[in-house]
Design a protein around this motif. Structure first.
Motif, PDB file in Angstrom:
ATOM      1  N   ARG A  78      76.747  52.318  38.332  1.00  0.00           N
ATOM      2  CA  ARG A  78      75.332  51.931  38.353  1.00  0.00           C
ATOM      3  C   ARG A  78      74.409  53.121  38.609  1.00  0.00           C
ATOM      4  O   ARG A  78      73.198  52.997  38.509  1.00  0.00           O
ATOM      5  N   ILE A  79      74.988  54.252  38.972  1.00  0.00           N
ATOM      6  CA  ILE A  79      74.161  55.450  39.177  1.00  0.00           C
ATOM      7  C   ILE A  79      73.678  55.928  37.815  1.00  0.00           C
ATOM      8  O   ILE A  79      74.476  56.196  36.912  1.00  0.00           O
ATOM      9  N   GLU A  80      72.385  56.026  37.665  1.00  0.00           N
ATOM     10  CA  GLU A  80      71.811  56.390  36.373  1.00  0.00           C
ATOM     11  C   GLU A  80      71.466  57.881  36.324  1.00  0.00           C
ATOM     12  O   GLU A  80      71.420  58.562  37.350  1.00  0.00           O
ATOM     13  N   GLU A  81      71.256  58.365  35.116  1.00  0.00           N
ATOM     14  CA  GLU A  81      70.884  59.765  34.949  1.00  0.00           C
ATOM     15  C   GLU A  81      69.587  60.052  35.702  1.00  0.00           C
ATOM     16  O   GLU A  81      68.624  59.283  35.630  1.00  0.00           O
ATOM     17  N   VAL A  82      69.587  61.153  36.431  1.00  0.00           N
ATOM     18  CA  VAL A  82      68.413  61.559  37.202  1.00  0.00           C
ATOM     19  C   VAL A  82      67.525  62.414  36.300  1.00  0.00           C
ATOM     20  O   VAL A  82      67.966  63.416  35.744  1.00  0.00           O
ATOM     21  N   ASP A  83      66.267  62.010  36.168  1.00  0.00           N
ATOM     22  CA  ASP A  83      65.339  62.719  35.288  1.00  0.00           C
ATOM     23  C   ASP A  83      64.734  63.942  35.972  1.00  0.00           C
ATOM     24  O   ASP A  83      64.521  64.980  35.333  1.00  0.00           O
ATOM     25  N   PHE A  84      64.426  63.803  37.284  1.00  0.00           N
ATOM     26  CA  PHE A  84      63.768  64.885  38.004  1.00  0.00           C
ATOM     27  C   PHE A  84      64.474  65.083  39.346  1.00  0.00           C
ATOM     28  O   PHE A  84      64.571  64.144  40.133  1.00  0.00           O
ATOM     29  N   VAL A  85      64.971  66.305  39.581  1.00  0.00           N
ATOM     30  CA  VAL A  85      65.618  66.619  40.859  1.00  0.00           C
ATOM     31  C   VAL A  85      64.566  67.192  41.804  1.00  0.00           C
ATOM     32  O   VAL A  85      63.858  68.141  41.476  1.00  0.00           O
ATOM     33  N   TRP A  86      64.468  66.590  42.988  1.00  0.00           N
ATOM     34  CA  TRP A  86      63.458  66.969  43.990  1.00  0.00           C
ATOM     35  C   TRP A  86      64.172  67.439  45.257  1.00  0.00           C
ATOM     36  O   TRP A  86      64.859  66.662  45.912  1.00  0.00           O
ATOM     37  N   THR A  87      64.025  68.713  45.580  1.00  0.00           N
ATOM     38  CA  THR A  87      64.648  69.255  46.788  1.00  0.00           C
ATOM     39  C   THR A  87      63.652  69.930  47.716  1.00  0.00           C
ATOM     40  O   THR A  87      63.901  70.039  48.912  1.00  0.00           O
ATOM     41  N   GLU A  88      62.536  70.406  47.187  1.00  0.00           N
ATOM     42  CA  GLU A  88      61.541  71.100  48.006  1.00  0.00           C
ATOM     43  C   GLU A  88      60.138  70.736  47.537  1.00  0.00           C
ATOM     44  O   GLU A  88      59.932  70.347  46.391  1.00  0.00           O
ATOM     45  N   GLY A  89      59.168  70.909  48.455  1.00  0.00           N
ATOM     46  CA  GLY A  89      57.776  70.721  48.086  1.00  0.00           C
ATOM     47  C   GLY A  89      57.405  69.273  47.854  1.00  0.00           C
ATOM     48  O   GLY A  89      58.086  68.346  48.299  1.00  0.00           O
ATOM     49  N   SER A  90      56.324  69.073  47.127  1.00  0.00           N
ATOM     50  CA  SER A  90      55.816  67.741  46.836  1.00  0.00           C
ATOM     51  C   SER A  90      56.605  67.087  45.712  1.00  0.00           C
ATOM     52  O   SER A  90      57.079  67.773  44.796  1.00  0.00           O
ATOM     53  N   ILE A  91      56.729  65.768  45.780  1.00  0.00           N
ATOM     54  CA  ILE A  91      57.361  65.044  44.663  1.00  0.00           C
ATOM     55  C   ILE A  91      56.610  65.318  43.377  1.00  0.00           C
ATOM     56  O   ILE A  91      57.207  65.454  42.299  1.00  0.00           O
ATOM     57  N   ALA A  92      55.295  65.442  43.471  1.00  0.00           N
ATOM     58  CA  ALA A  92      54.490  65.685  42.270  1.00  0.00           C
ATOM     59  C   ALA A  92      54.890  66.989  41.596  1.00  0.00           C
ATOM     60  O   ALA A  92      54.803  67.111  40.362  1.00  0.00           O
ATOM     61  N   ASP A  93      55.365  67.977  42.383  1.00  0.00           N
ATOM     62  CA  ASP A  93      55.785  69.255  41.802  1.00  0.00           C
ATOM     63  C   ASP A  93      57.054  69.104  40.966  1.00  0.00           C
ATOM     64  O   ASP A  93      57.321  69.946  40.095  1.00  0.00           O
ATOM     65  N   ALA A  94      57.846  68.068  41.258  1.00  0.00           N
ATOM     66  CA  ALA A  94      59.083  67.855  40.510  1.00  0.00           C
ATOM     67  C   ALA A  94      58.851  67.114  39.194  1.00  0.00           C
ATOM     68  O   ALA A  94      59.745  67.052  38.350  1.00  0.00           O
ATOM     69  N   ILE A  95      57.649  66.548  39.024  1.00  0.00           N
ATOM     70  CA  ILE A  95      57.312  65.784  37.831  1.00  0.00           C
ATOM     71  C   ILE A  95      56.488  66.672  36.894  1.00  0.00           C
ATOM     72  O   ILE A  95      55.509  67.282  37.334  1.00  0.00           O
ATOM     73  N   PRO A  96      56.838  66.755  35.615  1.00  0.00           N
ATOM     74  CA  PRO A  96      56.036  67.565  34.682  1.00  0.00           C
ATOM     75  C   PRO A  96      54.571  67.136  34.710  1.00  0.00           C
ATOM     76  O   PRO A  96      54.252  65.946  34.799  1.00  0.00           O
ATOM     77  N   THR A  97      53.687  68.110  34.641  1.00  0.00           N
ATOM     78  CA  THR A  97      52.256  67.815  34.757  1.00  0.00           C
ATOM     79  C   THR A  97      51.771  66.858  33.681  1.00  0.00           C
ATOM     80  O   THR A  97      50.832  66.088  33.911  1.00  0.00           O
TER      81      THR A  97
END
Length: 357
Positions: A126-145
């Motif tokens: 049930r684990i699905e492909e992860v589109d954006f990996v977030w390890t540091e900073g704001s979540i918004a920084d991990a999402i393409p503008t």
């Protein structure tokens, strides 16, 4: 001839004697015999684990997860563009069920599959492909503008209590959500989980974390988490039921060893802890006061009472305008009402604790 005396200990389910193993751990001890007698009394019911019992338990868990997802997604159209934070092994809105979801997590799918492969009640498929990996900073920084401002809802289940800077998380949600977008949260209720003895978080705590731009948990948070978290009858999360059999999660010496090894420097390895402890009314109070200070535009559109170990909060925009329109008397009246509700909620916690005294 040497005679070895063997006697059965009903309290431990073990035998006393030379090189003797506990009955309950002995694969050759007949599970149809009782542990309370000496080899002769029949166990009723049998202690044999039925081959389908494990499957039944997994199906019950899966059914509970599906019911919970339906509650969180109530009113969300299937066409909505969703961002799920920390979906891990139990996504709320999986693509496999037809949802238009992007997933942000702390690691990719391959890592998560290996992490949970040996967990007995986890379906790694049930684990699905992860589109954006977030390890540091704001979540918004991990999402393409180009995706900023495009999501109809941000979903986070048991995530918000972990983020070191709550205001930064809420502001990131404002960036990635559309102007009419929502935030859907499943939040642990501190009254019904291992945070049981820890004090509620208040707005002052949230402001301090933001002013310090925390990206790692403080030593104060670590001390609380390791010294005061508890298990209730062996469980780290429970529900609206009498509390009995509490025990501390860590011996004090173990907690101190963990604290001694902790680094809070920005570049240090992240140590995951619960920093924020909420009840429904305390969570609503924090959002109300943050909006009055113009720190966030999210307001509580709907919030549920505790269900099991959690409550559900549904947020929408408009808090700044709403609280700005209140007179000081109206605003303070709302605050006082929520503070009284917090007291009632703590009373509910005490009511379930009568078995402790």
């Amino acid at each position: 001839t040497e005679v070895v005396r063997i006697s059965h200990s009903p309290a431990t389910g073990s035998v006393e004697g030379s090189e003797a193993a506990p009955f309950r751990e002995d694969p050759f001890y007949n599970p149809n015999l009782s542990l309370d007698g000496v080899f002769t009394e029949t166990s009723n019911p049998s202690r044999r684990v039925k081959p389908w019992a494990g499957i039944k338990n997994r199906l019950l868990i899966r059914n509970g997860q599906a019911q919970r997802a339906r509650s969180l997604l109530d009113g969300v159209p299937s066409t909505a563009k969703l961002l799920e934070v920390g979906a891990s092994y139990s996504p709320i809105a999986p693509r496999s069920d037809g949802w238009n979801t992007k997933i942000v997590d702390h690691a990719d799918r391959e890592y998560l599959v290996e992490k949970y492969r040996c967990e007995p009640d986890v379906w790694v498929d049930r684990i699905e492909e992860v589109d954006f990996v977030w390890t540091e900073g704001s979540i918004a920084d991990a999402i393409p503008t180009e995706s900023h401002g495009s999501f109809d809802a941000l979903i986070a289940s048991h995530v918000i209590e972990h983020v070191p800077d709550l205001i930064a998380f809420l502001r990131a949600a404002e960036i990635v959500a559309s102007p009419t977008g929502k935030v859907i949260l499943a939040v642990p209720d501190k009254r019904f989980c291992f945070d049981y003895f820890r004090p509620l978080s208040m707005t002052s705590d949230v402001l301090e974390a933001h002013e310090l731009q925390r990206s790692r948990h403080s030593r104060r948070t670590a001390y609380e988490h390791w010294c005061y978290t508890v298990f209730n009858d062996g469980k780290g999360a429970w529900g609206q039921e009498p509390v009995a059999g509490l025990r501390l999660s860590n011996p004090f010496s173990v907690a101190m060893n963990k604290l001694g090894a902790l680094s809070t420097e920005p570049g240090a390895a992240y140590v995951d802890l619960h920093v924020w402890k909420f009840s429904p009314s305390s969570f609503e109070l924090i959002l109300l006061e943050l909006a009055r200070m113009q720190k966030t535009d999210w307001r509580v559109e709907r919030i549920t009472p505790a269900m099991g170990c959690e409550f559900h909060a549904f947020l929408c925009r408009g808090a700044r305008v709403e609280v700005a329109a209140m007179t000081e008397e109206e605003f303070d009246g709302k605050r006082l009402s929520l503070l009284k509700n917090i007291l009632r909620e703590m009373g509910q916690q005490t009511a379930f604790a009568t078995g402790l005294f």
